[in-house]
Scaffold this active site. Structure first.
Site, PDB file in Angstrom:
ATOM      1  N   ASP A   1     -30.160 -26.761  10.818  1.00 51.83           N
ATOM      2  CA  ASP A   1     -31.262 -27.046   9.893  1.00 51.83           C
ATOM      3  C   ASP A   1     -32.324 -27.950  10.504  1.00 51.83           C
ATOM      4  O   ASP A   1     -32.951 -28.751   9.805  1.00 51.83           O
ATOM      5  CB  ASP A   1     -30.748 -27.681   8.589  1.00 51.83           C
ATOM      6  CG  ASP A   1     -29.690 -26.830   7.928  1.00 51.83           C
ATOM      7  OD1 ASP A   1     -29.882 -25.612   7.891  1.00 51.83           O
ATOM      8  OD2 ASP A   1     -28.673 -27.379   7.469  1.00 51.83           O
TER       9      ASP A   1
ATOM     10  N   HIS B   1     -32.579 -19.404   8.314  1.00 47.60           N
ATOM     11  CA  HIS B   1     -33.846 -19.886   8.882  1.00 47.60           C
ATOM     12  C   HIS B   1     -34.973 -19.624   7.889  1.00 47.60           C
ATOM     13  O   HIS B   1     -35.277 -18.478   7.574  1.00 47.60           O
ATOM     14  CB  HIS B   1     -34.113 -19.184  10.221  1.00 47.60           C
ATOM     15  CG  HIS B   1     -33.122 -19.567  11.283  1.00 47.60           C
ATOM     16  ND1 HIS B   1     -32.937 -18.862  12.437  1.00 47.60           N
ATOM     17  CD2 HIS B   1     -32.254 -20.600  11.353  1.00 47.60           C
ATOM     18  CE1 HIS B   1     -32.004 -19.452  13.172  1.00 47.60           C
ATOM     19  NE2 HIS B   1     -31.569 -20.501  12.527  1.00 47.60           N
ATOM     20  N   THR B   2     -35.577 -20.702   7.392  1.00 50.08           N
ATOM     21  CA  THR B   2     -36.647 -20.560   6.396  1.00 50.08           C
ATOM     22  C   THR B   2     -37.998 -20.698   7.074  1.00 50.08           C
ATOM     23  O   THR B   2     -38.212 -21.637   7.839  1.00 50.08           O
ATOM     24  CB  THR B   2     -36.515 -21.667   5.323  1.00 50.08           C
ATOM     25  OG1 THR B   2     -35.195 -21.620   4.808  1.00 50.08           O
ATOM     26  CG2 THR B   2     -37.523 -21.478   4.198  1.00 50.08           C
TER      27      THR B   2
ATOM     28  N   THR C   1     -19.613 -22.565   4.902  1.00 54.64           N
ATOM     29  CA  THR C   1     -20.577 -21.808   4.096  1.00 54.64           C
ATOM     30  C   THR C   1     -19.888 -20.609   3.427  1.00 54.64           C
ATOM     31  O   THR C   1     -20.533 -19.828   2.742  1.00 54.64           O
ATOM     32  CB  THR C   1     -21.734 -21.282   4.972  1.00 54.64           C
ATOM     33  OG1 THR C   1     -21.186 -20.380   5.938  1.00 54.64           O
ATOM     34  CG2 THR C   1     -22.476 -22.407   5.679  1.00 54.64           C
TER      35      THR C   1
ATOM     36  N   THR D   1     -28.816 -21.397   3.247  1.00 53.44           N
ATOM     37  CA  THR D   1     -27.795 -20.390   2.961  1.00 53.44           C
ATOM     38  C   THR D   1     -27.041 -20.720   1.683  1.00 53.44           C
ATOM     39  O   THR D   1     -26.759 -19.861   0.862  1.00 53.44           O
ATOM     40  CB  THR D   1     -26.807 -20.289   4.147  1.00 53.44           C
ATOM     41  OG1 THR D   1     -27.554 -19.942   5.297  1.00 53.44           O
ATOM     42  CG2 THR D   1     -25.728 -19.252   3.912  1.00 53.44           C
TER      43      THR D   1
ATOM     44  N   PRO E   1     -27.388 -29.643  -1.354  1.00 48.31           N
ATOM     45  CA  PRO E   1     -28.281 -30.692  -0.847  1.00 48.31           C
ATOM     46  C   PRO E   1     -27.761 -31.152   0.514  1.00 48.31           C
ATOM     47  O   PRO E   1     -26.558 -31.292   0.700  1.00 48.31           O
ATOM     48  CB  PRO E   1     -28.146 -31.829  -1.870  1.00 48.31           C
ATOM     49  CG  PRO E   1     -27.315 -31.316  -2.976  1.00 48.31           C
ATOM     50  CD  PRO E   1     -26.664 -30.036  -2.556  1.00 48.31           C
TER      51      PRO E   1
ATOM     52  N   LYS F   1     -40.884 -31.207  11.069  1.00 45.10           N
ATOM     53  CA  LYS F   1     -41.091 -31.972   9.840  1.00 45.10           C
ATOM     54  C   LYS F   1     -41.787 -33.306  10.113  1.00 45.10           C
ATOM     55  O   LYS F   1     -41.445 -34.331   9.528  1.00 45.10           O
ATOM     56  CB  LYS F   1     -39.757 -32.176   9.110  1.00 45.10           C
ATOM     57  CG  LYS F   1     -39.071 -30.847   8.789  1.00 45.10           C
ATOM     58  CD  LYS F   1     -38.338 -30.871   7.482  1.00 45.10           C
ATOM     59  CE  LYS F   1     -37.816 -29.484   7.131  1.00 45.10           C
ATOM     60  NZ  LYS F   1     -37.167 -29.396   5.852  1.00 45.10           N
TER      61      LYS F   1
ATOM     62  N   SER G   1     -44.110 -29.767  14.706  1.00 46.97           N
ATOM     63  CA  SER G   1     -44.554 -28.998  13.545  1.00 46.97           C
ATOM     64  C   SER G   1     -44.713 -29.972  12.391  1.00 46.97           C
ATOM     65  O   SER G   1     -43.881 -30.845  12.163  1.00 46.97           O
ATOM     66  CB  SER G   1     -43.656 -27.806  13.237  1.00 46.97           C
ATOM     67  OG  SER G   1     -42.408 -28.200  12.795  1.00 46.97           O
TER      68      SER G   1
HETATM   69  P1  IMP Z   1     -19.001 -22.175   8.763  1.00 45.33           P
HETATM   70  O1  IMP Z   1     -19.806 -21.932   9.993  1.00 45.33           O
HETATM   71  O2  IMP Z   1     -19.513 -21.441   7.559  1.00 45.33           O
HETATM   72  O3  IMP Z   1     -17.532 -21.958   8.985  1.00 45.33           O
HETATM   73  O4  IMP Z   1     -19.162 -23.726   8.371  1.00 45.33           O
HETATM   74  C1  IMP Z   1     -18.670 -24.772   9.197  1.00 45.33           C
HETATM   75  C2  IMP Z   1     -19.598 -25.991   9.134  1.00 45.33           C
HETATM   76  O5  IMP Z   1     -20.818 -25.665   9.786  1.00 45.33           O
HETATM   77  C3  IMP Z   1     -19.957 -26.430   7.720  1.00 45.33           C
HETATM   78  O6  IMP Z   1     -20.121 -27.842   7.732  1.00 45.33           O
HETATM   79  C4  IMP Z   1     -21.302 -25.765   7.484  1.00 45.33           C
HETATM   80  O7  IMP Z   1     -22.071 -26.440   6.524  1.00 45.33           O
HETATM   81  C5  IMP Z   1     -21.912 -25.866   8.875  1.00 45.33           C
HETATM   82  N1  IMP Z   1     -22.894 -24.815   9.159  1.00 45.33           N
HETATM   83  C6  IMP Z   1     -22.654 -23.541   9.526  1.00 45.33           C
HETATM   84  N2  IMP Z   1     -23.802 -22.880   9.742  1.00 45.33           N
HETATM   85  C7  IMP Z   1     -24.791 -23.752   9.537  1.00 45.33           C
HETATM   86  C8  IMP Z   1     -26.217 -23.673   9.638  1.00 45.33           C
HETATM   87  O8  IMP Z   1     -26.813 -22.660   9.980  1.00 45.33           O
HETATM   88  N3  IMP Z   1     -26.898 -24.815   9.327  1.00 45.33           N
HETATM   89  C9  IMP Z   1     -26.277 -25.967   8.980  1.00 45.33           C
HETATM   90  N4  IMP Z   1     -24.960 -26.093   8.903  1.00 45.33           N
HETATM   91  C10 IMP Z   1     -24.217 -24.995   9.157  1.00 45.33           C
END
Ligand code: IMP
Length: 484
Positions: free
Chosen positions: A21, A54-55, A144, A334, A338, A365, A449
């Site tokens: 993020d 990705h936003t 997620t 996704t 928060p 940001k 940015s």
């Molecule tokens: P998973 O990849 O869904 O198994 O999540 C494992 C950890 O990675 C969790 O803490 C998620 O919130 C974090 N996570 C996975 N993908 C992203 C992403 O694209 N952005 C931020 N956190 C992510």
């Protein structure tokens, strides 16, 4: 096809320097639109899956991509999904539908996928959910719930199904899903209700419909061949998902994603050669850091405890809610959870940038949070471990060391970056902070940015301290303690 002895064009890799993020989507669009004067012909995803989000706002329209490269939003750029990406046909079909509705052109010439890409099945997602529900005394990761941990088990256990397998063998998916369900029934007899079982059992049809739908819009080619072909025409941008601290080997294990998210993942996730790589762009938020999910976060701010603002006098709350809704606030793209927020952590950024071999920084940001937060903000410049010596490096085992780690902060003047001004006309506080980040992270800043719209960037020129790499181990800490 072999790598030309002398390549005319190169791959640049873009990677996040914290826990995801960082604003990578917008940075990718800005690069593809030529802000640094390079013309990219292709945009490549090499890791993660639909756990990423990705936003991007282009001409006032909000786009959220998950598995499909952000490059799809930029006309003339070919997008490629490498075999390191975990591919969920149902989710990708939904993503294609959304993008088509927004008028984005998706065709076989514009979206190419490596046929050796591994598939996330509905049973992987169920397993992922069950693992979090029934943690058997293990920590909850806060995933997620996109099945990432379980597709990793299948892939490394050599039992996974790849796109080409589904296209070649009728009935394979159903057989594999039935095997998964049988196993789950034995492992989690109390949790697998008949409703849950039937839902997954019936999802086979949905997967096959999605396969058919997606295949109308994509073509297939192996990663190495695709990238070599593109490099004859122009530069290629590789778009990392997640961030360096979520890397399964180098991040804050076990609070990580289930794959590598560092730059090495680009080579394995596409099959490209390291000789093709030129720059690594490291992306970080300029004035603060965020994290979603569980796990250590040394500089975290806690907006409220027992209904009262805590150490930061509401700063975390202001950052989480800056701007209007998703345009500026800190909510997961996704999951809509928060995001946790904290102060910029220089040792952490340095640590990630060194390991990723970052050659240029992109700060995001720059205009956030906003001037409501006042005129100063803290930055963590080093840590004390166990009340002992100060150190400017992120501890190797952060999870074990977290409770013994004390961040040392310095206060710096805060002024939001103004996207309408040249860098040379920005306030002194902005220039100082850019110099601070560049010199401590050890790479020059390419651009900032400042605004959620593509094109709202401030290019950074040569400034004192920009790109002056610190010698390892020679940093003299603020309070005179020696480096360890
Ligand atoms: P998973 O990849 O869904 O198994 O999540 C494992 C950890 O990675 C969790 O803490 C998620 O919130 C974090 N996570 C996975 N993908 C992203 C992403 O694209 N952005 C931020 N956190 C992510």
């Amino acid at each position: 096809m072999s790598v030309d002895k002398k390549l005319s064009y190169f791959v640049d890799i873009l990677t996040g320097l914290s826990w995801g993020d960082e604003g990578k989507g917008l940075a990718v669009v800005n690069l593809l639109k030529g802000v640094i004067g390079r013309t990219y012909v292709a945009c490549v995803r090499y890791n993660g899956g639909c756990n990423a989000g990705h936003t991007t706002f282009i001409d006032g329209v909000k786009h959220v991509t998950h598995t499909i490269p952000t490059g799809i939003l930029v006309p003339g750029v070919v997008s490629f999904i490498g075999r390191g990406v975990k591919f969920n046909f149902i989710k990708v079909a939904a993503e294609i539908r959304d993008l088509l509705e927004q008028g984005i052109e998706i065709s076989r010439d514009r979206l190419v996928i490596d046929p050796a890409t591994h598939l996330v099945l509905p049973t992987h997602i169920l397993m992922d959910e069950l693992k979090e529900e029934v943690s058997f005394g293990k920590a909850k990761i806060g995933t997620t719930k996109n099945g990432m941990s379980q597709i990793a088990v299948s892939k490394m256990g050599r039992r996974s199904v790849r796109i080409k397998d589904v296209l070649d063998q009728n009935g394979l998916l159903q057989a594999v899903m039935s095997e998964h369900l049988e196993m789950l029934g034995m492992l989690y007899p109390k949790q697998i209700s008949s409703e849950r079982f039937d839902k997954i059992n019936n999802s086979y049809k949905e997967v096959m419909e999605a396969v058919e739908f997606v295949c109308q819009y994509v073509s297939f080619e192996e990663g190495y061949s695709f990238i070599s072909r593109m490099l004859r025409k122009g530069d290629v941008l590789a778009e990392g998902a997640q961030g360096f601290l979520l890397d399964v080997d180098h991040g804050t294990y076990p609070y990580v994603t289930s794959s590598n998210s560092g730059v090495g993942a680009f080579l394995d996730g596409t099959g490209a050669s390291w000789k093709m790589v030129r720059d690594v762009f490291g992306v970080a938020k300029m004035w603060y850091v965020t994290r979603v999910g569980n796990g250590p976060f040394p500089t975290e701010l806690f907006p409220e405890v027992d209904g009262k603002y805590t150490n930061d006098h509401g700063l975390a709350y202001l950052i989480q809610n800056a701007g209007e809704g998703a345009e500026g606030g800190e909510k997961g793209a996704t999951t809509q959870r928060p995001r946790r927020v904290g102060y910029v952590d220089l040792p952490m950024l340095r640590w990630a940038a060194e390991r990723a071999g970052v050659t240029q920084l992109i700060l995001t940001k720059g205009d956030r949070p906003n001037s409501n937060i006042g005129t100063s903000i803290d930055v963590c410049r080093e840590y004390a471990l166990n009340g002992g010596a100060w150190r400017e490096y992120f501890p190797a085992d952060i999870v074990t060391n977290m409770t013994r780690l004390q961040p040392l902060y310095e206060s710096c003047e805060f002024v939001p970056v103004n996207p309408s001004l040249l860098f040379s006309d920005q306030p002194a506080a902005v220039k100082e902070h850019v110099a601070r980040l560049a010199s401590r992270v050890g790479a020059p800043v390419a651009f900032i940015s400042a605004g959620h719209q593509a094109g709202q960037v401030v290019m950074v020129g040569n400034i004192p301290g920009n790109g002056s790499m610190l010698e390892l181990g020679t940093h003299q800490s603020a309070n005179g303690h020696s480096e360890i």
